[in-house]
Design an enzyme around this catalytic site. Structure first.
Site, mmCIF file in Angstrom:
data_model
loop_
_atom_site.group_PDB
_atom_site.id
_atom_site.type_symbol
_atom_site.label_atom_id
_atom_site.label_comp_id
_atom_site.label_asym_id
_atom_site.label_seq_id
_atom_site.Cartn_x
_atom_site.Cartn_y
_atom_site.Cartn_z
ATOM 1 N N ASP A 44 0.868 -1.184 0.000
ATOM 2 C CA ASP A 44 0.000 0.000 0.000
ATOM 3 C C ASP A 44 0.901 1.230 0.000
ATOM 4 O O ASP A 44 1.923 1.223 -0.667
ATOM 5 C CB ASP A 44 -0.955 -0.040 1.205
ATOM 6 C CG ASP A 44 -2.247 0.743 0.949
ATOM 7 O OD1 ASP A 44 -2.179 1.813 0.334
ATOM 8 O OD2 ASP A 44 -3.319 0.285 1.377
ATOM 9 N N HIS A 87 1.243 2.180 -3.290
ATOM 10 C CA HIS A 87 0.227 3.037 -3.910
ATOM 11 C C HIS A 87 0.687 4.492 -3.942
ATOM 12 O O HIS A 87 0.338 5.235 -4.854
ATOM 13 C CB HIS A 87 -1.095 2.922 -3.144
ATOM 14 C CG HIS A 87 -1.745 1.584 -3.274
ATOM 15 N ND1 HIS A 87 -1.519 0.746 -4.348
ATOM 16 C CD2 HIS A 87 -2.624 0.929 -2.466
ATOM 17 C CE1 HIS A 87 -2.224 -0.360 -4.202
ATOM 18 N NE2 HIS A 87 -2.893 -0.277 -3.061
#
Length: 526
Positions: free
Chosen positions: A256, A290
Site C-alpha cells: 500500500d 500506492h
C-alpha cells in the site's frame, strides 16, 4: 576539607560509572528460555527478559543469531530490543496468540483489538534496533481478509470479542472492515509513548500497517528496510497524531502506501483532535506502493509542519499524494516537498485531492477538510499525469506553488476548485493535451512554463472559468500552435505579458462564451 571534597568527587564518579554500566546491561533472551532454533514459542521467555530489565530500571533485551518464534512483544520504559545480525524474529500466525485484545487505533478509529506484534502504551525511552530481521508472517491474516472473508460470520469468536469490547464503534467508522470478522493488527504500534527509536532492522510480511506510532512524541525511524509483497493495506511507515518525527535513510517496498502521515478519521479523529506535526522525511527510497509519501486520507486531527526532501520514488502508483474528503474535517497546512526524483509513476506524480471519496457539496462545517500552504520544488519525474489538484466547490485548495519542476508525462497538470496557485520555472514534456489546465480556479501565477514537445491543436495553458491569471516570462519553442486558450463565462482578469511568443502560431484562443476582455501586452510576437 579537601579530603572530604575528593571523597565526594570519587563517590560521584563511581556512581556515574556504576549507573552507566548498569544502564547498558544486556538481557539475553536465551538465558530466559528462548530457543533460537524456533522449536518453541518464545513469547514468555521474551517477556521474562523484558520484566527483568524493567525491574532494574531498563536495559537491552538481546537476541543473538538464530530464529525465534514468538507472539506479541510488549515493551516497557527504558527497554531496547536489540536484534543482532543473523537473528530472525518470526511472529506466530495463530490469531489466538494475539489475545487478550488491547487499546489500539485502526485506520484512524480508536478500538480494542488484537495486540500488535510489537506494542507499547504510555511508556518512554524505547527502541527496536539491530541488523536482524523481523517477519510478521502476514499471509494468514491477508488470507482471511481477502479470500476467506465469506466464511466468517458474526459467530466467529474474534468478532464476538471485538464487538463485546467495542460497543460504541459503529460500522460507518470502519467501512468494509467491521463486517469482515475482525481487524488485523499493525506490526509495530506504540501508543502515547515518548522517545521512540526504530533503527537498522529489516521488516517483512506485515499483517497490516507496518510501523504505526500513535500519539507519540520524539520518534526516530532510521535506516530500516520494509519489504511487504503485494498485499492488502500493508503500508510502510504510518506515524499518526505524533509530534517531532524523523524518518530517514529508509528503503521501502510495500503493498500500500510507503510513508503515510495521518491524524484520525472523521468523528473519532475530531474527538481525539491530536494533529500530526513537525515531521521530517529525508533520504528514503520507495520502490513499490500506492503512494511514495501520502498525507491522509485520515487527517481529521490536522497535519502541519511537514518537510519531505531528498527522496526517490521508483515504480510507485503515485508520488506525493495528499487526500481527504467531506466528513473528515481537519487542516493540512505548511507542507514543503523538495529534491524528489520520481520514475515510472503509474498515475500522478503529485495529487492534492479533497474529493478522495465522492460526495456532494455541503455547507462549510467541522466536517470540511482544508488544504493550504503547500509548496513543491525541485522535482524530476516521469509519470502518467504530472499533477492533479481537486478542491471542494465550497472550499478550494489554497496557496500552492510548484517551483523548478522538470517532468515527462502522458498528460500535464489539471487544477480544479483551487486558488492562489503558482507555477515557476516548470518544464513539462507531455504526450498529449495542455501543460496546465485549470477549471474553477482563481489567482494563478504562471512564470516561465515551457515544453520542448508541443502538440498540434493543444494550447500550453488552458483556462476554464478562471479568474485573476498572470502569465509571463515564457518562451515557447517553434511548433507551438496556441499559447493560451480561455473558456467559460466566469473567466476574467487574465493578463498575458512579457513573453517571447515569436514561435507561436496563435497567442490566444478565446472561446465565444468568454465575456470579459483578456489583456495581451508587452510580448514579443511575430
Amino acid at each position: 576539607m579537601k579530603v572530604s571534597k575528593l571523597k565526594s568527587l570519587l563517590l560521584l564518579i563511581a556512581l556515574f560509572f556504576s549507573t552507566s554500566t548498569f544502564a547498558q546491561q544486556y538481557f539475553n533472551v536465551t538465558k530466559y528460555g528462548a530457543k533460537n532454533d524456533s522449536s518453541r514459542l518464545a513469547t514468555d521467555a521474551i517477556k521474562k527478559a523484558i520484566d527483568a530489565a524493567a525491574k532494574v530500571g531498563g536495559g537491552t533485551v538481546y537476541f543473538p543469531a538464530g530464529k525465534y518464534l514468538t507472539g506479541p512483544i510488549h515493551l516497557k520504559s527504558n527497554i531496547t530490543i536489540f536484534i543482532d545480525a543473523g537473528a530472525e524474529l518470526h511472529f506466530s500466525d495463530n490469531f489466538d496468540h494475539y489475545l487478550p485484545m488491547v487499546p489500539s487505533r485502526w485506520e484512524g478509529t480508536e478500538v480494542i483489538n488484537f495486540s500488535p506484534l510489537f506494542y507499547a502504551k504510555d511508556v518512554e525511552n524505547i527502541a527496536i534496533v539491530g541488523r536482524g530481521l523481523i517477519d510478521g508472517h502476514g499471509k494468514n491474516w491477508w488470507r482471511f481478509s481477502e479470500v476467506e472473508v465469506k466464511k466468517l460470520t458474526e459467530d466467529s469468536k474474534w468478532q464476538k470479542e471485538f464487538k463485546r469490547l467495542n460497543p460504541n464503534v459503529l460500522a460507518p467508522d470502519l467501512p468494509g472492515w467491521i463486517e469482515r470478522g475482525f481487524l488485523r493488527p499493525p506490526f509495530i504500534q506504540f501508543m502515547n509513548c515518548k522517545n521512540v527509536q526504530i533503527k537498522d532492522i529489516k521488516i517483512q510480511n506485515s499483517p497490516f500497517w507496518t510501523i504505526n506510532p500513535q500519539y507519540c512524541d520524539n520518534v526516530t525511524v532510521d535506516g530500516i528496510t520494509i519489504d511487504n509483497p503485494p498485499s492488502p493495506n500493508t503500508d510502510g511507515i504510518n506515524p499518526e497524531s505524533c509530534r517531532n518525527v524523523r524518518i530517514a535513510n529508509c528503503h521501502i517496498s510495500v503493498g500500500d502506501d510507503c510513508i503515510t502521515i495521518k491524524s484520525g478519521k472523521d468523528r473519532s479523529g475530531r474527538k481525539v483532535n491530536i494533529p500530526a506535526e513537525n515531521y521530517t522525511i529525508t533520504n528514503c527510497t520507495m520502490l513499490r506502493g500506492h503512494g511514495g509519501v501520502v498525507i491522509g486520507s485520515e487527517m481529521s486531527g490536522g497535519v502541519k509542519n511537514i518537510a519531505i526532501t531528498n527522496c526517490i520514488f521508483d515504480g510507485t502508483d503515485r508520488g506525493i499524494r495528499i487526500k481527504s474528503a467531506r466528513g473528515r474535517g481537519g487542516v493540512v497546512e505548511d507542507i514543503r516537498v523538495s529534491n524528489i526524483i520520481m520514475r515510472n509513476i503509474r498515475d500522478q506524480a503529485i495529487v492534492l485531492d479533497l474529493q478522495y471519496a465522492k460526495t456532494n457539496p455541503e455547507p462549510i462545517s467541522e466536517r470540511t477538510p482544508i488544504f493550504r500552504n503547500i509548496h513543491i520544488s525541485d522535482i524530476t519525474a516521469s509519470t502518467n499525469r504530472a499533477g492533479y489538484l481537486n478542491g471542494l466547490e465550497e472550499l478550494p485548495i489554497s496557496n500552492i506553488s510548484f517551483n523548478n519542476v522538470n517532468m515527462t508525462a502522458n498528460t500535464g497538470f489539471l487544477i480544479k476548485n483551487s486558488k492562489d496557485i503558482s507555477f515557476n520555472n516548470v518544464q513539462l514534456n507531455a504526450k498529449s493535451g495542455n501543460i496546465i489546465t485549470t477549471e474553477n480556479v482563481s489567482n494563478v501565477n504562471v512564470n516561465g512554463v515551457r515544453t520542448f514537445e508541443p502538440k498540434a491543436g493543444a494550447a500550453l495553458v488552458e483556462l476554464t472559468n478562471t479568474q485573476g491569471v498572470y502569465i509571463h516570462n515564457s518562451f515557447p519553442i517553434a511548433g507551438t500552435d496556441t499559447f493560451v486558450s480561455v473558456k467559460g463565462e466566469q473567466s476574467k482578469d487574465i493578463v498575458i505579458t512579457n513573453n517571447n511568443l515569436k514561435n507561436v502560431a496563435k497567442v490566444l484562443d478565446k472561446a465565444a462564451d468568454v465575456k470579459n476582455e483578456i489583456q495581451v501586452t508587452g510580448n514579443i510576437q511575430k
